[in-house]
Design a protein around this motif. Structure first.
Motif, PDB file in Angstrom:
ATOM      1  N   ASP A 507       7.268   5.621   2.279  1.00 12.06           N
ATOM      2  CA  ASP A 507       6.124   5.365   3.125  1.00 12.06           C
ATOM      3  C   ASP A 507       5.294   6.314   3.197  1.00 12.06           C
ATOM      4  OD1 ASP A 507       7.431   2.692   3.429  1.00 12.06           O
ATOM      5  OD2 ASP A 507       8.107   3.068   5.520  1.00 12.06           O
ATOM      6  N   TRP A 508       5.658   7.464   3.190  1.00  8.39           N
ATOM      7  CA  TRP A 508       4.686   8.492   3.322  1.00  8.39           C
ATOM      8  C   TRP A 508       3.832   8.821   2.051  1.00  8.39           C
ATOM      9  CZ3 TRP A 508       6.630   9.921   8.362  1.00  8.39           C
ATOM     10  CH2 TRP A 508       5.780  10.558   9.177  1.00  8.39           C
ATOM     11  N   ASP A 509       4.448   8.487   0.945  1.00 13.23           N
ATOM     12  CA  ASP A 509       3.991   8.661  -0.209  1.00 13.23           C
ATOM     13  C   ASP A 509       2.979   7.628  -0.541  1.00 13.23           C
ATOM     14  OD1 ASP A 509       5.820  10.579  -1.199  1.00 13.23           O
ATOM     15  OD2 ASP A 509       7.253   9.325  -2.345  1.00 13.23           O
ATOM     16  N   ALA A 510       3.261   6.583   0.033  1.00 12.97           N
ATOM     17  CA  ALA A 510       2.019   5.292  -0.049  1.00 12.97           C
ATOM     18  C   ALA A 510       0.892   5.690   0.733  1.00 12.97           C
ATOM     19  CB  ALA A 510       2.889   4.128   0.540  1.00 12.97           C
ATOM     20  N   LEU A 511       1.259   6.224   1.891  1.00 17.39           N
ATOM     21  CA  LEU A 511       0.229   6.777   3.039  1.00 17.39           C
ATOM     22  C   LEU A 511      -0.809   7.899   2.174  1.00 17.39           C
ATOM     23  CD1 LEU A 511       1.483   7.330   6.602  1.00 17.39           C
ATOM     24  CD2 LEU A 511      -0.630   6.230   5.712  1.00 17.39           C
ATOM     25  N   ASN A 512      -0.096   8.638   1.559  1.00 11.73           N
ATOM     26  CA  ASN A 512      -0.935  10.061   1.127  1.00 11.73           C
ATOM     27  C   ASN A 512      -1.547   9.429  -0.170  1.00 11.73           C
ATOM     28  OD1 ASN A 512       0.459  11.810   2.975  1.00 11.73           O
ATOM     29  ND2 ASN A 512       2.280  12.089   1.854  1.00 11.73           N
ATOM     30  N   ALA A 513      -1.138   8.472  -0.794  1.00 11.28           N
ATOM     31  CA  ALA A 513      -1.844   7.992  -1.978  1.00 11.28           C
ATOM     32  C   ALA A 513      -2.993   7.237  -1.626  1.00 11.28           C
ATOM     33  CB  ALA A 513      -0.742   7.348  -3.071  1.00 11.28           C
ATOM     34  N   GLN A 514      -2.901   6.605  -0.638  1.00 11.69           N
ATOM     35  CA  GLN A 514      -3.821   5.510  -0.186  1.00 11.69           C
ATOM     36  C   GLN A 514      -5.329   6.139   0.067  1.00 11.69           C
ATOM     37  OE1 GLN A 514      -6.013   2.963  -0.111  1.00 11.69           O
ATOM     38  NE2 GLN A 514      -4.024   1.771   0.035  1.00 11.69           N
ATOM     39  N   LEU A 515      -6.439   5.840  -0.772  1.00 12.47           N
ATOM     40  CA  LEU A 515      -7.708   6.604  -0.725  1.00 12.47           C
ATOM     41  C   LEU A 515      -8.556   5.779   0.310  1.00 12.47           C
ATOM     42  CD1 LEU A 515      -8.105   7.849  -4.118  1.00 12.47           C
ATOM     43  CD2 LEU A 515      -7.327   9.021  -2.319  1.00 12.47           C
ATOM     44  N   ASP A 516      -8.184   4.465   0.409  1.00 10.60           N
ATOM     45  CA  ASP A 516      -9.239   3.542   1.278  1.00 10.60           C
ATOM     46  C   ASP A 516      -8.902   4.061   2.827  1.00 10.60           C
ATOM     47  OD1 ASP A 516      -9.563   1.111   3.034  1.00 10.60           O
ATOM     48  OD2 ASP A 516     -10.664   0.881   1.253  1.00 10.60           O
ATOM     49  N   PRO A 517      -9.849   4.666   3.597  1.00 11.54           N
ATOM     50  CA  PRO A 517      -9.694   4.689   5.001  1.00 11.54           C
ATOM     51  C   PRO A 517      -8.947   4.062   5.849  1.00 11.54           C
ATOM     52  CG  PRO A 517     -11.521   5.861   3.988  1.00 11.54           C
ATOM     53  CD  PRO A 517     -11.177   4.817   3.176  1.00 11.54           C
ATOM     54  N   ALA A 518      -9.560   2.710   5.988  1.00  9.08           N
ATOM     55  CA  ALA A 518      -8.917   1.496   6.516  1.00  9.08           C
ATOM     56  C   ALA A 518      -7.579   1.230   6.562  1.00  9.08           C
ATOM     57  CB  ALA A 518      -9.984   0.473   6.724  1.00  9.08           C
ATOM     58  N   LYS A 519      -7.330   1.133   5.115  1.00  9.27           N
ATOM     59  CA  LYS A 519      -6.032   0.722   4.569  1.00  9.27           C
ATOM     60  C   LYS A 519      -4.891   1.792   4.972  1.00  9.27           C
ATOM     61  CE  LYS A 519      -7.439  -2.386   0.857  1.00  9.27           C
ATOM     62  NZ  LYS A 519      -7.298  -2.470  -0.667  1.00  9.27           N
ATOM     63  N   ARG A 520      -5.437   2.777   4.787  1.00 11.57           N
ATOM     64  CA  ARG A 520      -4.648   4.288   5.221  1.00 11.57           C
ATOM     65  C   ARG A 520      -4.331   4.256   6.605  1.00 11.57           C
ATOM     66  NH1 ARG A 520      -5.047  10.346   5.049  1.00 11.57           N
ATOM     67  NH2 ARG A 520      -3.110  10.785   3.988  1.00 11.57           N
ATOM     68  N   LEU A 521      -5.187   3.772   7.394  1.00 15.35           N
ATOM     69  CA  LEU A 521      -4.894   3.899   9.023  1.00 15.35           C
ATOM     70  C   LEU A 521      -3.771   2.787   9.355  1.00 15.35           C
ATOM     71  CD1 LEU A 521      -8.384   4.948  10.499  1.00 15.35           C
ATOM     72  CD2 LEU A 521      -6.287   6.281  10.002  1.00 15.35           C
ATOM     73  N   THR A 522      -4.019   1.470   8.652  1.00 20.40           N
ATOM     74  CA  THR A 522      -3.173   0.548   8.904  1.00 20.40           C
ATOM     75  C   THR A 522      -1.834   0.934   8.313  1.00 20.40           C
ATOM     76  OG1 THR A 522      -4.826  -1.121   8.588  1.00 20.40           O
ATOM     77  CG2 THR A 522      -2.673  -1.838   8.369  1.00 20.40           C
ATOM     78  N   LEU A 523      -1.696   1.443   7.450  1.00 22.36           N
ATOM     79  CA  LEU A 523      -0.308   2.129   7.035  1.00 22.36           C
ATOM     80  C   LEU A 523       0.429   3.130   7.980  1.00 22.36           C
ATOM     81  CD1 LEU A 523      -0.570   2.444   3.180  1.00 22.36           C
ATOM     82  CD2 LEU A 523       0.743   0.663   4.365  1.00 22.36           C
ATOM     83  N   ALA A 524      -0.632   3.924   8.409  1.00 27.31           N
ATOM     84  CA  ALA A 524      -0.224   5.089   9.321  1.00 27.31           C
ATOM     85  C   ALA A 524       0.385   4.502  10.532  1.00 27.31           C
ATOM     86  CB  ALA A 524      -1.352   5.793   9.540  1.00 27.31           C
ATOM     87  N   ALA A 525      -0.178   3.337  11.070  1.00 31.31           N
ATOM     88  CA  ALA A 525       0.182   2.803  12.512  1.00 31.31           C
ATOM     89  C   ALA A 525       1.721   2.328  12.404  1.00 31.31           C
ATOM     90  CB  ALA A 525      -0.823   1.663  12.761  1.00 31.31           C
ATOM     91  N   ASP A 526       2.146   1.748  11.105  1.00 31.46           N
ATOM     92  CA  ASP A 526       3.380   1.291  10.939  1.00 31.46           C
ATOM     93  C   ASP A 526       4.319   2.356  10.856  1.00 31.46           C
ATOM     94  OD1 ASP A 526       5.445  -0.919  10.225  1.00 31.46           O
ATOM     95  OD2 ASP A 526       5.624   0.441   8.398  1.00 31.46           O
ATOM     96  N   VAL A 527       4.041   3.550  10.086  1.00 30.34           N
ATOM     97  CA  VAL A 527       4.958   4.605  10.130  1.00 30.34           C
ATOM     98  C   VAL A 527       5.081   5.208  11.300  1.00 30.34           C
ATOM     99  CG1 VAL A 527       5.037   6.897   9.073  1.00 30.34           C
ATOM    100  CG2 VAL A 527       4.328   5.107   7.533  1.00 30.34           C
TER     101      VAL A 527
END
Length: 573
Positions: A507-527
């Protein structure tokens, strides 16, 4: 998230506040803090930066600034597990950073060190740094690609011979190579990482990291040149002396500094005990003092004439850490019950209310209030309810005895809260948590240990000589990257709870690789929610940064993220 009320470097999340409460820096220039019966703001709308911002031309040349530290650093290697916030504060004056944090928490290239900084390719991700031609270590060695290559070698996590506190971001780098010349650096990533600028702050010279032995010992006793005897710097100041007996580090102007010359002649860091901070400032032995949530310090410091109280938003996130590797907290149900028992609002009021700071509990283990992405994910989970905690224990097979202590299989539910001596805020938290835990069925004792070796002897991952303890993480400008090491993997060097969810790595790999700011924050909320569910870290509150300073001090004081430009710090009038 760990006394740089001076600057929140990109690696700030790797450092911890060991004893009391402290804060970091960020934000836009703001008026001096006034109002309220305690002399500090009482509304929740605190400025991001509260120091007195003065144009460099209006700062007089000369003078000395004396600041406090809890103790001299045990090492001068920032990414050592035994590093401290005191070291971070000191090293900001001599370590180069190719990026700087602005008032709003964003980053920009630092023109003192960076000629250009570009992303040359997205797939694979390749970052090109061209180092400013004048950038040179004070021993005459030019800053070069070798410095970054040595950092990658030491911090990427592939060699067990190196023991960094964190491998964040570096673990995703495939190579650091020479470009067109020695000052042209090519950083190629094996995995895309949105937080790549975090690599470019507080950079060490190659000789301090190029072998495991050098990582462990080259800067053990000071920031040395390759000769091992001369102090070295690539900042506006250089260490002149380290007096271990007196507990004093003195820095003077770096004669080989190529940028705007420092206004101050010297900056002195003096060891002062927490309970003496206010009186030391009142006695004019210090020029600025971080109150650190201690009302007695605020009261004593304000007695001095010609001073001002300043308060900004903060980034020092106070939390409880539970040792999930042994004892009763090896059971996740017991950890959850303990977390439910803690009334965080009571703790925040007890500590923050005494210095006129707004009372707000912390709802995340990644972000702090004021950062993009912050949301409270603790609702319905960290309920602060003894009844909820007892229900969780009973569902896990524990029985509440007549004396109020839970038992299971003949064993009592006992635990030990380890607290450092001389830390008033931690003592308050420990006392209140003990009472709250008792109401839920825990027999929680408080063990006070020497503050000088609290972390190295009781908390670090090779010791974990505690059941519960409290210190604070400092949120930096790249919280997603730095928070990973708190929870994954178990042997990260910063996972003091010792427990993880194996899926967090992906999950952190996916977070770190996500360059779209909005999508990244959505993933971060779940983590964030899933990391909270480990119940090894219980977020409590963030302490606003409250200082008392000389009224003529300029360009230094409380802030949330913004980097101090040390060459501009000084006095007016």
């Amino acid at each position: 998230m760990a006394h740089p009320r001076t600057t929140a470097r990109l690696c700030a999340g790797l450092a911890v506040v060991l004893l009391g409460l402290a804060g970091c820096t960020s934000g836009s220039p703001a008026p001096r803090a006034t109002g309220g019966t305690t002399g500090v703001p009482t509304t929740a709308a605190l400025p991001d930066t509260a120091w007195r911002a003065v144009p460099r031309a209006q700062v007089r040349d000369g003078g000395s600034l004396t600041l406090s530290v809890d103790a001299l650093p045990q090492t001068y290697q920032l990414n050592d597990p035994n590093s401290s916030l005191d070291l971070q504060r000191i090293s900001n004056l001599y370590l180069p950073s190719f990026v700087r944090i602005e008032a709003d928490g964003s980053w920009s290239p630092n023109p003192d060190y960076t000629a250009s900084l570009t992303v040359r390719s997205q797939d694979p991700q390749v970052v090109e740094l061209r180092i400013a031609p004048a950038a040179t270590w004070s021993d005459g060695t030019p800053l070069s690609w070798r410095d970054l290559a040595a950092s990658w070698q030491a911090f990427n996590g592939t060699s067990s011979a190196y023991t960094p506190a964190s491998t964040a971001v570096w673990q995703d780098v495939k190579s650091v190579t020479r470009g067109d010349d020695d000052r042209d650096v090519l950083i190629t990533f094996a995995k895309t990482d949105a937080d790549w600028p975090a690599l470019l702050a507080s950079v060490y010279p190659a000789w301090a990291l190029d072998t495991p032995a050098h990582f462990a010992s080259a800067w053990k006793n000071g920031p040395f040149a390759a000769d091992g005897t001369t102090y070295v710097s690539a900042g506006p100041f250089v260490v002149r002396s380290i007096d271990t007996n007196a507990g004093v580090v003195t820095l003077g102007r770096n004669p080989r500094w190529w940028g705007d010359p420092a206004r101050l002649d010297t900056v002195v860091f003096r060891t002062v005990s927490r309970d003496s901070l206010g009186q030391s400032f009142a006695n004019q032995e210090l020029d600025a003092v971080d109150v650190m949530g201690m009302p007695d310090v605020l009261t004593a410091a304000r007695a001095r004439q010609g001073t001002t109280v300043e308060q900004s938003g903060g980034t020092v996130a106070r939390q409880l850490t539970l040792n999930g590797t042994a004892g009763v907290f090896a059971d996740p149900a017991v950890r959850k019950a303990f977390a439910q028992a803690v009334d965080r609002t009571v703790l925040a009021q007890a500590v923050l209310g005494q210095v006129g700071a707004p009372v707000q509990t912390l709802g995340s283990v990644i972000f702090v209030p004021g950062q993009k992405g912050y949301a409270d994910h603790t609702g319905g989970v960290l309920t602060g309810s003894a009844a909820d905690a007892r229900s969780t224990l009973q569902a896990a097979g524990w029985t509440i005895g007549q004396d109020g202590v839970a038992t299971k299989g003949g064993a009592r539910l006992t635990a030990r809260f380890v607290a450092p001596q001389g830390a008033a805020a931690v003592a308050t938290i420990a006392q209140l948590v003990s009472q709250q835990a008792k109401a839920a069925g825990f027999d929680l004792s408080v063990q006070t240990v020497p503050g000088s070796d609290f972390f190295s002897s009781y908390v670090t991952t090779d010791k974990r000589n505690f059941d519960v303890t409290s210190f604070a993480w400092v949120a930096g400008a790249f919280p997603i990257a730095t928070a990973e090491a708190y929870f994954y993997p178990t042997d990260s060097g910063s996972n003091y709870g010792g427990v993880t969810d194996k899926t967090l790595g992906g999950d952190w790999d996916a977070l770190n690789a996500q360059l779209d700011p909005a999508k990244r924050l959505t993933l971060a909320a779940d983590v964030d929610k899933r990391a909270l569910d480990l119940f090894t870290m219980i977020p409590l509150f963030v302490e606003p940064s409250t200082w008392v300073v000389r009224s003529d001090l300029a360009n230094y004081g409380p802030s949330q993220f913004q980097d101090v430009r040390w060459q501009d710090v000084g006095y007016t009038g």
